[in-house]
Design an enzyme around this catalytic site. Structure first.
Site, mmCIF file in Angstrom:
data_model
loop_
_atom_site.group_PDB
_atom_site.id
_atom_site.type_symbol
_atom_site.label_atom_id
_atom_site.label_comp_id
_atom_site.label_asym_id
_atom_site.label_seq_id
_atom_site.Cartn_x
_atom_site.Cartn_y
_atom_site.Cartn_z
ATOM 1 N N GLU A 1 0.872 -1.220 -0.034
ATOM 2 C CA GLU A 1 -0.063 -0.041 -0.031
ATOM 3 C C GLU A 1 0.884 1.292 -0.044
ATOM 4 O O GLU A 1 0.680 2.270 -0.800
ATOM 5 C CB GLU A 1 -0.979 -0.091 1.171
ATOM 6 C CG GLU A 1 -1.889 -1.342 1.204
ATOM 7 C CD GLU A 1 -2.458 -1.717 -0.008
ATOM 8 O OE1 GLU A 1 -2.613 -0.842 -0.910
ATOM 9 O OE2 GLU A 1 -2.706 -2.842 -0.050
ATOM 10 N N TYR A 19 -1.486 -8.034 -10.985
ATOM 11 C CA TYR A 19 -0.431 -8.172 -9.953
ATOM 12 C C TYR A 19 0.790 -9.019 -10.210
ATOM 13 O O TYR A 19 1.743 -8.287 -10.330
ATOM 14 C CB TYR A 19 -1.247 -8.711 -8.758
ATOM 15 C CG TYR A 19 -2.299 -7.799 -7.904
ATOM 16 C CD1 TYR A 19 -2.010 -7.084 -6.957
ATOM 17 C CD2 TYR A 19 -3.832 -7.797 -8.652
ATOM 18 C CE1 TYR A 19 -2.794 -6.237 -6.466
ATOM 19 C CE2 TYR A 19 -4.393 -6.982 -7.805
ATOM 20 C CZ TYR A 19 -4.137 -6.265 -6.754
ATOM 21 O OH TYR A 19 -5.212 -5.582 -6.375
#
Ligand code: BES
Ligand code: ZN
Length: 585
Positions: free
Chosen positions: A278, A363
Site C-alpha cells: 500500500e 498483480y
C-alpha cells in the site's frame, strides 16, 4: 477541478447527507456537466461562480437553481447539469442510500471493541459515485476540501491533511494534490492514534492499537527504502487505519492514510508486505495512475514489483524470493483457469464491472514483467528508469501505450540487454495471454528444504508428526500447506494438527490455507473453526477460496447455512462475489 464536501454522518439512518461543490475547468462553453452517481438521493442542484474561493465546501456565492436530469446508465446513473455561461461550479445537495456500495455501516458488535458504530468507505474501483457525485474515472483528478460532522464523540478521518477544527463533532480536511475519485476515503468510529515515526502513525480501535504499533514498527524504514529507490514521498504523512474485520480487502492505498485489514496483525510482522504494497502505491498508482481500469497492471503490477524491492531492502533477498515464489504460484494456478482475454496485461473492460477484472494477472504477471526488465537491463539502468517514470508522470493518469513508448525511448533504445540476456518480448507479455515469454523464476532455498521434508513424509520415511519444522517462518508453512492440498489423508491431517496446532494458528494466512485444505481433504475436525472464521472475517481473498472449497466438496448445505448467517456482516463488494458463488452455486 476542485471539490468541496460538507457531509454529516447519520448512523441511525445509515446515510451520509450534505453537499458536494465542484469547481470545473470548462472546456466547451455550452456542454452540460456530466457526473456519475449511484443510488444517490439528489435533493437539489445549483450553479454559481466561485473562482478561487476556498474552502469550497463553504463558498458563499449567489447560487441559482440549475436544470438537471438523472438517467440510468450502465453502472449507476448519469447526472447531467446544464451549465449557463459564466458559471464555473455546481453544488449538489444529496444523501446516500443505506445500500450504497461504497460504504459499510457497522453496528457496534461488528467492531473490535464492540462499543460504537463504525463507518468506512471503499471507493475503488467505481464506488465513489455511491457516496459523492463525481466524474468517477481514474482518468480525472480533483483537489479537495471537506467538512465532516459526526456525533457521539466519534472521530472522522479522511485520506487527506487534517485541518484543526474548534467545533466538537466537526472534522476538517484538505487534499492539495489532485487525486482520482477512487482514492477519496473517509471513516468514522471510535479510534485512537499512535505515532510510528516522524511522518508516520497508526489509527485503530483502542483494543487493537498496541498490537498495530508493534506490527508496523518498521513503516518509517519502508518509506526510506522506497525514497532511496524512486525519489521523495510526495504526500507528507503516511498513516495507517486498521479497520474492523469486515473490511473486504487486505489493504487500500488511500493517500496519506492506508486502510488495512486487522488480519495482517500476526504478531511477528510476517504479513507486513501488505503495508509495503500500500505504501508503494504512493508512487505507482497514487502519483502515476492508470487512466482506465483496463490498465490496472500499471497500478498493481508496478506496486507488487516495488513492494518486493522494499521487502528485499528491509528483510533480505530470501524473504523477497519466498514471497515472489508464492506470488508466481498463485498466478500459475489462476492462468490455468482464466479465459484467454483476461490473461493479458492490457485488457479491455468495456461494459464490464472493473471489480470483476481483479485477478492475479495485473498483480503478479505485471510484477514479473518488471522483474524481467530489471534482470535484462540490470538495476543500474532499470532503477533510475523507473524513478524517471514516476517523476516524469507525477500527478497524471497514464495508459499502457504511454508506458510502452516511455520504455522503448528511455530504456530499450538507450541500453543493451546485459550479456547473455535476450530482448524482452513486450508484445507477448502485454498483449498476449499466458505467462510471458522467458518469465523470471524466483527461487528460495528455504522452500527447497520444505519440499524435501514433504517428500520424505509422502515416501513414509518420516511420520507426519515428526517433521522437523523448527525455525520455519510463516512463509515456509504456507508453502508446505499449499503442497498438502493434493497429498495428505484426513487421518494424517489429524496427526499433523495435533503435533503443530494449525487449527489454532493466529496467523490469518496460515489459518485460511489450513482450513481450505481441511475442507478439500475432508478433515472435519476444523468444522467449528471454519464457521468461526467465515463469521468473523470479511476479507474476500480468504472467504472466496473457503466457500468455494465447501461448494466443491459436497458441503453446499453448510456453505449456504453459514453464508445465510454471515452475509449481513459482509461488505457489499464481498456479498456480490459470494452471492454468485454460494447463493447461485
Ligand atoms: N488497490 C488495491 C485494492 C483494490 C484493487 C480494490 C482493485 C478494488 C479494486 C490494493 O492495493 C491491493 O492490491 N490490496 C491487496 C493486497 C496486496 C498486498 C496484494 C488486497 O487487498 O488483497
Ligand atoms: Zn494494490
Amino acid at each position: 477541478m476542485h471539490t468541496g464536501l460538507d457531509v454529516s454522518v447519520d448512523f441511525a439512518a445509515r446515510s451520509l447527507a450534505g453537499t458536494a461543490t465542484i469547481e470545473v475547468d470548462r472546456l466547451a462553453s455550452d456542454a452540460p456537466l456530466m457526473l456519475d452517481v449511484r443510488d444517490l438521493e439528489v435533493r437539489g442542484v445549483q450553479v454559481g461562480t466561485v473562482g478561487e474561493l476556498r474552502p469550497l465546501a463553504e463558498a458563499n456565492v449567489p447560487w441559482r437553481e440549475a436544470t438537471f436530469t438523472i438517467d440510468d446508465a450502465e453502472f449507476g446513473q448519469a447526472l447531467s447539469i446544464d451549465m449557463p455561461k459564466g458559471v464555473d461550479a455546481v453544488r449538489i445537495d444529496y444523501a446516500t442510500a443505506p445500500t450504497a456500495s461504497g460504504l459499510q455501516w457497522l453496528a457496534p458488535e461488528q467492531t473490535a471493541d464492540g462499543t460504537s458504530p463504525f463507518l468506512y468507505t471503499q471507493s475503488q474501483a467505481i464506488h465513489a459515485r455511491s457516496w459523492i457525485p463525481c466524474q468517477d474515472t481514474p482518468g480525472v483528478r480533483s483537489t479537495f476540501d471537506a467538512v465532516v460532522h459526526v456525533d457521539g464523540g466519534l472521530t472522522a478521518l479522511m485520506a487527506a491533511e487534517v485541518v484543526p477544527s474548534k467545533e466538537a463533532g466537526e472534522f476538517r480536511f484538505v487534499m492539495d494534490q489532485p487525486i482520482p475519485s477512487y482514492l477519496v476515503a473517509m471513516a468514522a468510529g471510535k479510534v485512537e492514534f499512535a505515532e510510528l515515526g516522524p511522518r508516520s502513525g497508526v489509527w485503530a480501535e483502542p483494543s487493537v492499537l498496541a498490537k498495530a504499533v508493534s506490527e508496523f514498527g518498521n513503516v518509517e524504514a519502508m518509506i526510506d527504502a522506497v525514497e532511496t529507490l524512486y525519489g521523495p514521498y510526495r504526500w507528507g504523512r503516511y498513516d495507517i487505519l486498521v479497520l474492523p474485520p469486515a473490511f473486504p480487502f487486505g489493504g487500500m492505498e488511500n493517500p496519506r492514510l492506508t486502510f488495512a485489514t486487522p488480519t495482517i496483525l500476526a504478531g511477528d510482522r510476517s504479513l507486513v508486505a501488505l503495508i509495503a504494497h500500500e505504501l508503494a502505491h504512493s508512487w505507482s498508482g497514487n502519483l502515476v495512475t492508470n487512466a482506465s481500469w483496463g490498465d490496472l497492471w500499471l497500478n498493481e503490477g508496478f506496486t507488487v514489483y516495488v513492494e518486493r524491492r522494499v521487502m528485499e531492502a528491509l528483510y533480505g533477498r530470501e524473504r523477497e524470493e519466498m514471497e515472489a515464489m508464492l506470488g508466481k504460484q498463485d498466478l500459475e494456478k489462476e492462468l490455468a483457469e482464466l479465459p484467454a482475454a483476461d490473461q493479458r496485461l492490457a485488457t479491455d473492460l468495456v461494459g464490464r464491472d472493473p471489480d470483476d477484472g481483479l485477478t492475479n494477472v495485473p498483480y503478479e504477471k505485471g510484477a514479473l514483467l518488471l522483474r524481467l526488465l530489471e534482470e535484462t537491463y540490470g538495476r543500474e539502468a532499470f532503477d533510475p528508469f523507473l524513478q524517471r517514470w514516476f517523476t516524469d508522470h507525477a500527478f497524471t493518469s497514464v495508459r499502457t501505450a504511454d508506458f510502452e513508448a516511455f520504455l522503448k525511448a528511455e530504456l530499450i533504445e538507450k541500453h543493451a540487454p546485459q550479456a547473455g540476456k535476450a530482448p524482452v518480448d513486450l508484445e507477448g507479455w502485454i498483449h498476449q495471454p499466458g505467462m510471458g515469454p522467458g518469465a523470471p523464476s524466483p527461487h528460495s532455498d528455504a522452500f527447497d528444504v520444505v519440499d524435501a521434508a514433504l517428500k520424505s513424509v509422502l515416501a513414509n520415511e518420516v511420520p507426519v508428526n515428526k517433521l522437523d519444522t523448527k525455525g520455519w517462518t510463516p512463509h515456509e508453512w504456507l508453502h508446505f500447506l499449499r503442497a498438502l492440498l493434493e497429498s495428505l489423508t484426513p487421518e494424517d491431517m489429524a496427526t499433523f494438527d495435533q503435533a503443530f496446532g494449525l487449527t489454532g494458528s493466529t496467523n490469518s494466512e496460515i489459518l485460511a490455507q489450513w482450513l481450505e485444505v481441511s475442507v478439500r481433504r475432508g478433515y472435519r475436525e476444523t468444522d467449528d473453526a471454519v464457521e468461526t472464521f467465515l463469521l468473523g472475517v470479511g476479507r474476500r481473498k480468504f472467504l472466496t477460496p473457503l466457500y468455494r472449497a465447501m461448494m466443491e466438496s459436497g458441503r453446499q448445505a453448510d456453505a449456504k447455512r453459514i453464508y445465510g448467517k454471515a452475509r449481513g456482516g459482509y461488505h457489499p463488494i464481498t456479498q456480490r462475489t459470494l452471492d454468485a458463488l454460494v447463493q447461485d452455486g
